[in-house]
Design a protein around this motif. Structure first.
Motif, PDB file in Angstrom:
ATOM      1  N   SER A 383      -8.317  24.520  55.115  1.00  0.00           N
ATOM      2  CA  SER A 383      -8.708  24.853  56.581  1.00  0.00           C
ATOM      3  C   SER A 383      -9.454  26.235  56.782  1.00  0.00           C
ATOM      4  CB  SER A 383      -7.277  24.782  57.406  1.00  0.00           C
ATOM      5  OG  SER A 383      -6.421  25.931  57.011  1.00  0.00           O
ATOM      6  N   SER A 384      -9.252  27.255  56.014  1.00  0.00           N
ATOM      7  CA  SER A 384      -9.987  28.636  56.054  1.00  0.00           C
ATOM      8  C   SER A 384     -11.247  28.700  55.521  1.00  0.00           C
ATOM      9  CB  SER A 384      -8.776  29.637  55.467  1.00  0.00           C
ATOM     10  OG  SER A 384      -7.809  29.594  55.954  1.00  0.00           O
ATOM     11  N   GLN A 385     -11.906  27.434  54.859  1.00  0.00           N
ATOM     12  CA  GLN A 385     -13.130  27.577  54.319  1.00  0.00           C
ATOM     13  C   GLN A 385     -14.162  28.170  55.208  1.00  0.00           C
ATOM     14  OE1 GLN A 385     -14.137  24.165  51.983  1.00  0.00           O
ATOM     15  NE2 GLN A 385     -16.236  24.939  51.587  1.00  0.00           N
ATOM     16  N   GLN A 386     -14.484  27.609  56.527  1.00  0.00           N
ATOM     17  CA  GLN A 386     -15.343  27.802  57.399  1.00  0.00           C
ATOM     18  C   GLN A 386     -15.526  29.412  57.759  1.00  0.00           C
ATOM     19  OE1 GLN A 386     -18.009  25.740  58.228  1.00  0.00           O
ATOM     20  NE2 GLN A 386     -18.832  27.544  59.017  1.00  0.00           N
ATOM     21  N   PHE A 392     -19.018  35.596  55.347  1.00  0.00           N
ATOM     22  CA  PHE A 392     -20.079  36.266  53.961  1.00  0.00           C
ATOM     23  C   PHE A 392     -21.557  35.800  54.525  1.00  0.00           C
ATOM     24  CE2 PHE A 392     -16.298  36.326  51.382  1.00  0.00           C
ATOM     25  CZ  PHE A 392     -16.209  37.640  50.917  1.00  0.00           C
ATOM     26  N   SER A 393     -21.683  34.908  55.368  1.00  0.00           N
ATOM     27  CA  SER A 393     -23.188  34.415  55.779  1.00  0.00           C
ATOM     28  C   SER A 393     -24.173  35.658  56.023  1.00  0.00           C
ATOM     29  CB  SER A 393     -22.937  33.650  57.113  1.00  0.00           C
ATOM     30  OG  SER A 393     -22.604  34.384  58.195  1.00  0.00           O
ATOM     31  N   PRO A 394     -23.711  36.732  56.708  1.00  0.00           N
ATOM     32  CA  PRO A 394     -24.862  37.601  56.702  1.00  0.00           C
ATOM     33  C   PRO A 394     -25.281  38.361  55.176  1.00  0.00           C
ATOM     34  CG  PRO A 394     -22.845  38.488  58.073  1.00  0.00           C
ATOM     35  CD  PRO A 394     -22.585  37.269  57.120  1.00  0.00           C
ATOM     36  N   ALA A 395     -24.278  38.313  54.312  1.00  0.00           N
ATOM     37  CA  ALA A 395     -24.856  38.507  52.754  1.00  0.00           C
ATOM     38  C   ALA A 395     -25.439  37.442  52.234  1.00  0.00           C
ATOM     39  CB  ALA A 395     -23.580  39.149  52.006  1.00  0.00           C
ATOM     40  N   LEU A 396     -24.983  36.390  52.458  1.00  0.00           N
ATOM     41  CA  LEU A 396     -25.665  35.055  51.785  1.00  0.00           C
ATOM     42  C   LEU A 396     -26.924  34.640  52.030  1.00  0.00           C
ATOM     43  CD1 LEU A 396     -22.626  32.823  51.872  1.00  0.00           C
ATOM     44  CD2 LEU A 396     -23.373  34.057  49.901  1.00  0.00           C
TER      45      LEU A 396
END
Length: 616
Positions: A383-386, A392-396
């Motif tokens: 449930s914590s994946q999102q 981490f999306s800014p780095a990805l």
């Protein structure tokens, strides 16, 4: 179908265990016939099981008929008046005189009709007898005993609310259930410690420890959201970015009581259709400031004076500000805290408590540091994946940053990935300490992984054993509740040559004036924004010590210079000047803002020259 039944049975086993942690719990119908009780209540009255207690009246099992008649009278009054009462009751059990402090509340059906009563009692026999022999301790006795009943109300209510949604327990509800149970146990343990020594007065406070304020506040807030979820109350929070890792020295039990009491008082004051309570956390003059703000009926000025000056408040005046604020004042005195109340009758109240700030423990990680070749592996509940992908999306998504990110919900999958990795030295491992249904716990996982750059993720405040192990494997601990406050740093690729850095930021909607400043101070690299919102989106790109020049008015914008400056200051910027064509006294502005008249080039030059040295 069998799996669902097993889950259902397991959930009720958990609830049954929690209810049996409570001292004495019971409920009866309107005819005075008991319909249920916990094990402690049944055992206390001589029954081997709660089932043996069901179906009887107080007159059937209590030989002391005088006491039975008094209890029956009290219970009928609770049901007839539809009001909660806190009562001290005396009875003879197996030849021994016993005293109980009980809170009794009516039960209603969906039509609002009284159908019975529920009660919660604590044994205060020793305290009652001591009270008779030593009148000087009566105030401590009443205050502490009443405080126990007052404190138990919130976790007990949370458990009852959670019981309604127990067909399946996701992580949030599961951990909240545990926190509520822990709170009940802490209160019971606290009372036991305070009266354990013979012939010594009770102490009002537990041992003080370092408390991570934001983490503790969020746990209390979740509990309160469950408790009041059917009352249409909007319970929200605002934590300033610089305050996520602020710590204070206080008893955690007393801290939870303070915040719980203040929120309960705010709820009682709500009298509007739109009910709002906001919990705020910020740094204030080097201290930690917590504010509970509501849009309720407010507090009369004369009552505020009495509360601040510790003057006794009569029953008519209390209106929700009795036991709660008494405990708040006492705990603040013990922890060098301060109380401040601001209120407008008919509009709401703002109650602030301020504590000295202490050093954040070094075992708490405040940032996640990566390099361009980092491989981030996270083991957590599905449930914590999102949440992690968003973090981490800014780095990805950045073109210049080349980190890799993998999420796992099973330990064996994580360890298989690590074993197959050819570059283990680049792995950054984050492991949840609360993840369920794994063959090994998080500490064993870290040990077996062989990875040195590790972080233990946990939703509950780690005990000394966990902290000692984390220290032994050189791992940091990350409180999951405040992930939003953990900074993400990715080391940028070094480029040949020297990149010119920004010395000054100017937020000015008059391009002509901005161009003239850039021309006059050409030895400095000045970054200009015409739109204040464009700058707000990029504030995290700038060092908090950079100098910022802000226009006083932005034409056609909802935000003005003072509001923008306040936002910047809340986010850690401290070199801020407002430049205006209008003349003001410096006192017109907050202390963190320097005022400069647009035509005063000498002051502009002084401010700019105080910033970073010009690039060569």
């Amino acid at each position: 179908m069998n799996n669902k039944k097993l889950q259902f049975d397991k959930h009720y086993e958990i609830l049954d265990a929690i209810f049996n942690l409570m001292p004495f719990l019971f409920w009866k119908d309107k005819n005075g016939v008991y319909q249920g009780a916990n094990f402690n209540q049944a055992k206390n009255l001589g029954f081997s099981s709660p089932l043996d207690f069901v179906g009887k009246t107080v007159f059937e099992f209590l030989k002391d008929q005088e006491a039975a008649a008094e209890i029956d009278k009290n219970d009928k009054e609770v049901m007839d008046t539809k009001t909660t009462r806190i009562i001290e009751e005396r009875m003879i059990i197996e030849g021994e005189e016993k005293y109980y402090l009980s809170q009794k509340s009516p039960l209603f059906n969906p039509m609002g009709e009284t159908v019975g009563m529920v009660g919660f009692s604590v044994d205060v026999t020793d305290l009652a007898k001591k009270r008779e022999s030593d009148r000087k301790e009566i105030n401590d006795f009443v205050n502490i005993a009443a405080q126990v009943v007052h404190d138990i109300r919130s976790p007990a209510a949370s458990l009852l609310m959670l019981a309604k949604s127990c067909t399946d327990i996701p992580e949030r509800e599961r951990l909240s259930l545990r926190e509520a149970a822990k709170t009940i146990q802490e209160i019971a343990d606290s009372l036991l410690r305070r009266y354990k020594k013979n012939n010594t007065p009770p102490t009002l406070f537990d041992e003080q420890k370092t408390v991570l304020v934001s983490d503790a506040l969020l746990k209390i807030l979740v509990e309160k959201q469950f408790q009041y979820q059917e009352q249409n109350i909007n319970l929200d929070y605002i934590f300033h970015q610089s305050s996520h890792f602020d710590c204070i020295k206080i008893s955690l039990t007393d801290f939870k009581r303070m915040i719980s009491n203040l929120i309960n008082n705010a709820v009682q004051a709500l009298d509007k259709k739109q009910k709002n309570i906001v919990l705020k956390l910020e740094e204030y003059l080097g201290d930690v400031k917590i504010t509970i703000q509501d849009n309720g009926k407010g507090i009369q000025p004369q009552l505020i004076d009495k509360i601040i000056n510790d003057v006794a408040i009569n029953e008519e005046e209390k209106n929700g500000h009795g036991i709660g604020l008494t405990q708040v004042r006492e705990a603040l005195r013990h922890s060098q805290g301060q109380l401040e109340i601001m209120s407008h009758v008919g509009r709401g109240s703002q109650i602030s408590i301020t504590f000295p700030k202490v050093t954040t423990p070094d075992w708490i990680t405040q940032k996640i540091q990566l390099n361009l070749n980092s491989v981030v592996l996270v083991l957590d509940d599905k449930s914590s994946q999102q949440t992690w992908e968003n973090y981490f999306s800014p780095a990805l998504l950045s073109k210049e940053k080349k980190i890799n990110f993998y999420f796992f919900s099973q330990t064996k999958d994580l360890l298989n990935h690590i074993n197959l990795s050819a570059q283990k030295e680049n792995i950054v491992l984050i492991v949840s300490h609360d993840i369920l249904k794994q063959e090994e716990n998080s500490l064993e996982t870290i040990k077996n992984s062989g990875i040195t750059h590790t972080t233990i993720l946990t939703r509950h405040y780690p005990n000394e054993e966990t902290r000692a192990y984390a220290d032994g494997v050189n791992a940091k601990i990350l409180p999951k509740n405040i992930l939003q406050g953990v900074s993400l740093k990715v080391e940028k690729e070094k480029k040949e040559g020297k990149e010119k850095s920004i010395d000054i930021v100017m937020v000015e909607d008059n391009k002509g004036f901005a161009d003239s400043i850039i021309f006059c101070f050409s030895q400095f690299n000045i970054k200009h924004y015409q739109n204040p919102y464009s700058f707000i989106k990029k504030i995290n790109e700038y060092d908090r010590n950079i100098g910022i020049l802000i226009d006083y008015d932005f034409k056609g914008r909802e935000i003005n210079g003072i509001e923008l400056a306040a936002h910047l200051h809340d986010n850690g910027f401290n070199k801020i000047a407002i430049v205006s064509g209008r003349e003001f006294d410096q006192d017109h502005f907050p202390k963190y803002i320097k005022y400069i008249l647009k035509t005063d080039l000498n002051e502009l030059e002084k401010f700019i020259n105080l910033q970073k040295k010009p690039n060569e």
